[in-house]
Design a protein around this motif. Structure first.
Motif, PDB file in Angstrom:
ATOM      1  N   ASN A  14       3.326   4.411  12.466  1.00 41.38           N
ATOM      2  CA  ASN A  14       2.961   4.098  10.667  1.00 41.38           C
ATOM      3  C   ASN A  14       1.855   5.271  10.625  1.00 41.38           C
ATOM      4  O   ASN A  14       0.680   4.813   9.148  1.00 41.38           O
ATOM      5  N   TYR A  15       0.626   5.309  10.992  1.00 42.99           N
ATOM      6  CA  TYR A  15      -0.231   6.311  11.231  1.00 42.99           C
ATOM      7  C   TYR A  15      -0.265   7.481  11.308  1.00 42.99           C
ATOM      8  O   TYR A  15       0.242   7.800  13.080  1.00 42.99           O
ATOM      9  N   PRO A 117      -4.437  -2.885  -0.268  1.00 47.64           N
ATOM     10  CA  PRO A 117      -4.906  -1.513  -0.769  1.00 47.64           C
ATOM     11  C   PRO A 117      -6.125  -1.325   0.481  1.00 47.64           C
ATOM     12  O   PRO A 117      -6.922  -1.447   0.277  1.00 47.64           O
ATOM     13  N   SER A 135      -5.405  -0.225   5.748  1.00 49.72           N
ATOM     14  CA  SER A 135      -4.245  -0.192   4.986  1.00 49.72           C
ATOM     15  C   SER A 135      -4.113   1.215   4.482  1.00 49.72           C
ATOM     16  O   SER A 135      -2.325   1.780   4.040  1.00 49.72           O
ATOM     17  N   SER A 136      -4.375   1.547   3.848  1.00 44.62           N
ATOM     18  CA  SER A 136      -4.551   3.294   2.599  1.00 44.62           C
ATOM     19  C   SER A 136      -3.864   4.138   3.896  1.00 44.62           C
ATOM     20  O   SER A 136      -3.752   5.141   3.282  1.00 44.62           O
ATOM     21  N   MET A 138      -1.738   3.961   6.268  1.00 50.41           N
ATOM     22  CA  MET A 138      -0.559   4.267   6.027  1.00 50.41           C
ATOM     23  C   MET A 138       0.659   4.826   5.502  1.00 50.41           C
ATOM     24  O   MET A 138       0.771   4.940   4.844  1.00 50.41           O
ATOM     25  N   TYR A 140       3.859   4.032   5.399  1.00 54.96           N
ATOM     26  CA  TYR A 140       4.314   3.220   5.148  1.00 54.96           C
ATOM     27  C   TYR A 140       3.840   1.634   4.106  1.00 54.96           C
ATOM     28  O   TYR A 140       3.718   1.659   5.255  1.00 54.96           O
ATOM     29  N   PRO A 141       3.159   2.171   2.832  1.00 52.27           N
ATOM     30  CA  PRO A 141       2.516   0.551   2.578  1.00 52.27           C
ATOM     31  C   PRO A 141       2.942  -0.499   2.794  1.00 52.27           C
ATOM     32  O   PRO A 141       4.684  -0.475   2.823  1.00 52.27           O
ATOM     33  N   SER A 163       2.752  -4.150  10.926  1.00 47.92           N
ATOM     34  CA  SER A 163       2.222  -2.902  10.577  1.00 47.92           C
ATOM     35  C   SER A 163       1.844  -1.208  10.657  1.00 47.92           C
ATOM     36  O   SER A 163       1.959  -0.662  10.036  1.00 47.92           O
TER      37      SER A 163
END
Length: 197
Positions: A14-15, A117, A135-136, A138, A140-141, A163
């Motif tokens: 996811n990153y 966010p 988190s910004s 990612m 997929y938020p 996440s």
């Protein structure tokens, strides 16, 4: 807030920078795997059944009514060598990801939807910063991931969502001190320390 979930759903890859550091392909759709609650431990291990374990720091969310209501810091532990062998054979990752002790986590603190966010994480090993993810960054938020999951695997109240992993993963070594932090607008809102066994 300290909760035991019914299930733990994890978002893989996811990153972008973590995908690149492991030499993985960019996924066409969200990568998902589950861990059972039996993975959760208060003890951070360097090996499992003689195999080296790698750390992956992540923002971990508690879900209620398909919304994230609390956040903590979690280490998703992985037998990297075994995972590579399983991936080469096209086999599932559970033996590398779902062993007893494969998650250690902080306590959780309540959050608002609008906070997400502005959340980030930091992981220090022996006082040195090794992971820092926002988190910004990612793919997929968090809420988008929850909404997609709800199409085929309903998250129950109290379930955890890991996440995704920022870059900076590595091998856990005996005697190290890990400190994980969750930050809201650069203010630490929850933290935890573990000394590796």
């Amino acid at each position: 807030m300290s909760l035991i979930p019914k299930k733990i759903t994890c978002i893989g890859r996811n990153y972008v920078e973590h995908i690149q550091e492991l030499g993985n392909a960019m996924p066409d759709e969200m990568v998902i795997f589950n861990k059972p609650p039996s993975c959760i431990s208060k003890t951070l291990i360097a090996q499992h059944q003689g195999e080296t374990v790698h750390y992956e720091g992540e923002l971990c969310f508690v879900i209620e009514n398909n919304r994230p209501v609390a956040v903590g810091f979690a280490l998703d532990l992985t037998k990297r060598g075994m995972q590579s062998k399983l991936k080469e054979k096209g086999l599932p990752w559970e033996r590398a990801k779902s062993f007893d002790g494969a998650i250690v986590a902080s306590d959780f603190v309540a959050i608002e939807q609008a906070d997400i966010p502005s959340l980030s994480l930091k992981l220090f090993i022996d006082g040195n910063l090794v992971q820092h993810g926002h988190s910004s960054h990612m793919i997929y938020p968090v809420q988008a991931a929850i909404d997609e999951l709800a199409l085929w695997q309903q998250l129950q109240n109290g379930d955890w969502l890991l996440s995704g992993t920022p870059k900076g993963v590595g091998e856990v070594k005996s005697g190290q001190v890990f400190e994980g932090q969750v930050l809201l607008n650069e203010t630490v809102i929850v933290s935890a320390k573990w000394q590796t066994q």
